[in-house]
Design a protein around this motif. Structure first.
Motif, mmCIF file in Angstrom:
data_model
loop_
_atom_site.group_PDB
_atom_site.id
_atom_site.type_symbol
_atom_site.label_atom_id
_atom_site.label_comp_id
_atom_site.label_asym_id
_atom_site.label_seq_id
_atom_site.Cartn_x
_atom_site.Cartn_y
_atom_site.Cartn_z
ATOM 1 N N LYS A 10 0.860 -1.176 0.000
ATOM 2 C CA LYS A 10 0.000 0.000 0.000
ATOM 3 C C LYS A 10 0.897 1.226 0.000
ATOM 4 O O LYS A 10 1.842 1.309 0.791
ATOM 5 C CB LYS A 10 -0.912 0.021 1.230
ATOM 6 C CG LYS A 10 -1.728 1.308 1.375
ATOM 7 C CD LYS A 10 -2.644 1.238 2.570
ATOM 8 C CE LYS A 10 -3.295 2.574 2.882
ATOM 9 N NZ LYS A 10 -4.024 3.159 1.747
ATOM 10 N N TYR A 12 1.423 5.122 0.782
ATOM 11 C CA TYR A 12 0.842 6.125 1.668
ATOM 12 C C TYR A 12 1.081 7.520 1.109
ATOM 13 O O TYR A 12 2.185 7.835 0.658
ATOM 14 C CB TYR A 12 1.474 6.031 3.059
ATOM 15 C CG TYR A 12 1.310 4.678 3.709
ATOM 16 C CD1 TYR A 12 0.055 4.220 4.096
ATOM 17 C CD2 TYR A 12 2.410 3.851 3.941
ATOM 18 C CE1 TYR A 12 -0.102 2.988 4.695
ATOM 19 C CE2 TYR A 12 2.259 2.614 4.546
ATOM 20 C CZ TYR A 12 1.007 2.186 4.923
ATOM 21 O OH TYR A 12 0.851 0.968 5.522
ATOM 22 N N SER A 13 0.058 8.357 1.165
ATOM 23 C CA SER A 13 0.223 9.688 0.565
ATOM 24 C C SER A 13 -0.716 10.743 1.141
ATOM 25 O O SER A 13 -0.849 11.827 0.580
ATOM 26 C CB SER A 13 -0.007 9.599 -0.949
ATOM 27 O OG SER A 13 -1.308 9.123 -1.234
ATOM 28 N N ARG A 14 -1.351 10.454 2.289
ATOM 29 C CA ARG A 14 -2.363 11.372 2.794
ATOM 30 C C ARG A 14 -1.784 12.706 3.257
ATOM 31 O O ARG A 14 -2.291 13.765 2.912
ATOM 32 C CB ARG A 14 -3.128 10.723 3.960
ATOM 33 C CG ARG A 14 -4.042 9.584 3.544
ATOM 34 C CD ARG A 14 -4.713 8.984 4.766
ATOM 35 N NE ARG A 14 -5.543 9.968 5.437
ATOM 36 C CZ ARG A 14 -6.843 10.138 5.235
ATOM 37 N NH1 ARG A 14 -7.461 9.385 4.337
ATOM 38 N NH2 ARG A 14 -7.520 11.040 5.887
ATOM 39 N N GLN A 15 -0.701 12.660 4.062
ATOM 40 C CA GLN A 15 -0.168 13.883 4.646
ATOM 41 C C GLN A 15 1.351 13.786 4.777
ATOM 42 O O GLN A 15 1.946 12.726 4.571
ATOM 43 C CB GLN A 15 -0.788 14.132 6.034
ATOM 44 C CG GLN A 15 -2.300 14.309 6.000
ATOM 45 C CD GLN A 15 -2.856 14.699 7.352
ATOM 46 O OE1 GLN A 15 -2.430 15.683 7.947
ATOM 47 N NE2 GLN A 15 -3.819 13.926 7.839
ATOM 48 N N ALA A 40 -11.763 11.731 13.048
ATOM 49 C CA ALA A 40 -11.872 10.924 11.833
ATOM 50 C C ALA A 40 -12.634 9.627 12.085
ATOM 51 O O ALA A 40 -12.829 8.836 11.162
ATOM 52 C CB ALA A 40 -10.482 10.614 11.288
ATOM 53 N N GLU A 102 -6.033 4.376 9.129
ATOM 54 C CA GLU A 102 -6.884 5.241 8.315
ATOM 55 C C GLU A 102 -6.225 6.600 8.064
ATOM 56 O O GLU A 102 -6.505 7.252 7.059
ATOM 57 C CB GLU A 102 -8.238 5.444 8.996
ATOM 58 C CG GLU A 102 -9.076 4.171 9.109
ATOM 59 C CD GLU A 102 -8.658 3.296 10.282
ATOM 60 O OE1 GLU A 102 -9.237 2.203 10.425
ATOM 61 O OE2 GLU A 102 -7.748 3.689 11.046
ATOM 62 N N LEU A 103 -5.377 7.028 8.981
ATOM 63 C CA LEU A 103 -4.661 8.295 8.835
ATOM 64 C C LEU A 103 -3.203 8.075 8.424
ATOM 65 O O LEU A 103 -2.447 9.030 8.302
ATOM 66 C CB LEU A 103 -4.701 9.092 10.143
ATOM 67 C CG LEU A 103 -6.096 9.469 10.650
ATOM 68 C CD1 LEU A 103 -5.998 10.248 11.959
ATOM 69 C CD2 LEU A 103 -6.836 10.290 9.605
ATOM 70 N N GLU A 104 -2.834 6.792 8.243
ATOM 71 C CA GLU A 104 -1.467 6.423 7.864
ATOM 72 C C GLU A 104 -0.469 6.951 8.893
ATOM 73 O O GLU A 104 0.571 7.513 8.564
ATOM 74 C CB GLU A 104 -1.146 6.937 6.453
ATOM 75 C CG GLU A 104 -2.101 6.381 5.406
ATOM 76 C CD GLU A 104 -1.950 7.001 4.025
ATOM 77 O OE1 GLU A 104 -1.181 7.967 3.874
ATOM 78 O OE2 GLU A 104 -2.605 6.514 3.086
ATOM 79 N N ARG A 105 -0.790 6.729 10.175
ATOM 80 C CA ARG A 105 0.020 7.263 11.256
ATOM 81 C C ARG A 105 0.310 6.209 12.328
ATOM 82 O O ARG A 105 -0.496 5.303 12.568
ATOM 83 C CB ARG A 105 -0.690 8.450 11.927
ATOM 84 C CG ARG A 105 -0.710 9.711 11.096
ATOM 85 C CD ARG A 105 -1.531 10.793 11.765
ATOM 86 N NE ARG A 105 -1.379 12.068 11.071
ATOM 87 C CZ ARG A 105 -2.074 13.164 11.357
ATOM 88 N NH1 ARG A 105 -2.982 13.125 12.344
ATOM 89 N NH2 ARG A 105 -1.884 14.281 10.688
ATOM 90 N N GLN A 186 4.562 9.236 9.899
ATOM 91 C CA GLN A 186 3.537 9.542 8.890
ATOM 92 C C GLN A 186 3.908 8.819 7.612
ATOM 93 O O GLN A 186 5.003 9.007 7.066
ATOM 94 C CB GLN A 186 3.470 11.048 8.638
ATOM 95 C CG GLN A 186 2.434 11.460 7.588
ATOM 96 C CD GLN A 186 1.004 11.301 8.086
ATOM 97 O OE1 GLN A 186 0.603 11.902 9.063
ATOM 98 N NE2 GLN A 186 0.223 10.478 7.398
ATOM 99 N N ARG A 188 4.377 7.800 3.825
ATOM 100 C CA ARG A 188 4.626 8.581 2.616
ATOM 101 C C ARG A 188 4.859 7.641 1.443
ATOM 102 O O ARG A 188 5.158 6.454 1.612
ATOM 103 C CB ARG A 188 5.842 9.500 2.802
ATOM 104 C CG ARG A 188 5.689 10.580 3.883
ATOM 105 C CD ARG A 188 4.569 11.551 3.562
ATOM 106 N NE ARG A 188 4.846 12.266 2.313
ATOM 107 C CZ ARG A 188 3.902 12.697 1.466
ATOM 108 N NH1 ARG A 188 2.631 12.466 1.727
ATOM 109 N NH2 ARG A 188 4.240 13.351 0.385
#
Length: 212
Positions: A10, A12-15, A40, A102-105, A186, A188
């Motif tokens: 997967k 990751y690219s949300r923040q 969230a 869900e927040l990729e954290r 986070q 990325r």
């Protein structure tokens, strides 16, 4: 059936995250991220993995629920006589991990652990549902039982003993973890994740970026 686990990926690219984006201390940064996880509607945002080490030098971990961030401590409650309680008695240092996919954290916390004041444990215990309070008496956590009926019977016995007021068992209460290292992760793209770690030195927090 063969599970192609190596093919599961997967991106990751949300923040993004940088030291400049983070609060001056990790407690404030954690509270910000926890609030965002709750907003969230992340499932079980307070669930955390707590890792301890036993007298045999082997690590052990389990999921518990964060119940407070007070006085610079991360707090949770459990049976002092449980396996984790015995391991904490042996070595009063733990590692905690939160993961909010869900927040990729992810947040990783390391530090010293100690029992909370009895008054604090009393206050929290009194706020629990009646059945949970009775259950704290009924369950000799981490000990072997012959069947589920043993637990049900003990719960019924303590339910009759404490029909209304259920006092806190002496073997049950809270722990507080005082951190000296806190890392915020986070996700990325291309696995070039953002990692910011806070390190405590001379009672002051320093934050730096780590390579992923």
């Amino acid at each position: 059936m063969s599970l192609a686990l190596a093919d599961i990926r997967k991106d990751y690219s949300r923040q993004e995250l940088s030291p400049e984006d983070c609060a001056s201390d990790p407690i404030s940064q954690f509270e910000k991220w926890l609030q965002e996880a709750m907003s969230a509607e992340v499932p079980e945002p307070t669930a955390m993995n707590v890792a301890t080490v036993g007298a045999d030098g082997r690590p052990s971990s389990r999921i518990v629920l964060l119940k407070g961030v007070e006085n610079g401590q991360f707090q949770f409650y459990t049976n002092y006589s449980s396996r984790k309680g015995q391991q904490i008695d042996h070595l009063p240092f733990v590692s905690i991990t939160f993961f909010w996919p869900e927040l990729e954290r992810q947040v990783r916390i390391e530090g010293k652990i100690e029992k909370l004041a009895e008054a604090t444990s009393d206050q929290y215990f009194a706020s629990r549902p009646y059945a949970s309070r009775v259950g704290a008496w009924a369950s000799e956590q981490s000990t072997e039982i012959s069947s589920k009926s043993v637990l049900v019977t003990r719960a019924a016995e303590f339910g009759l003993k404490y029909l209304t007021h259920v006092p806190r068992p002496p073997h049950w209460g809270g722990y507080g973890v005082t951190p000296d290292r806190v890392e915020f992760w986070q996700g990325r793209p291309s696995r070039l994740h953002d990692r910011v770690v806070y390190l405590l030195a001379d009672q002051a927090w320093n934050k730096v970026r780590l390579a992923p």
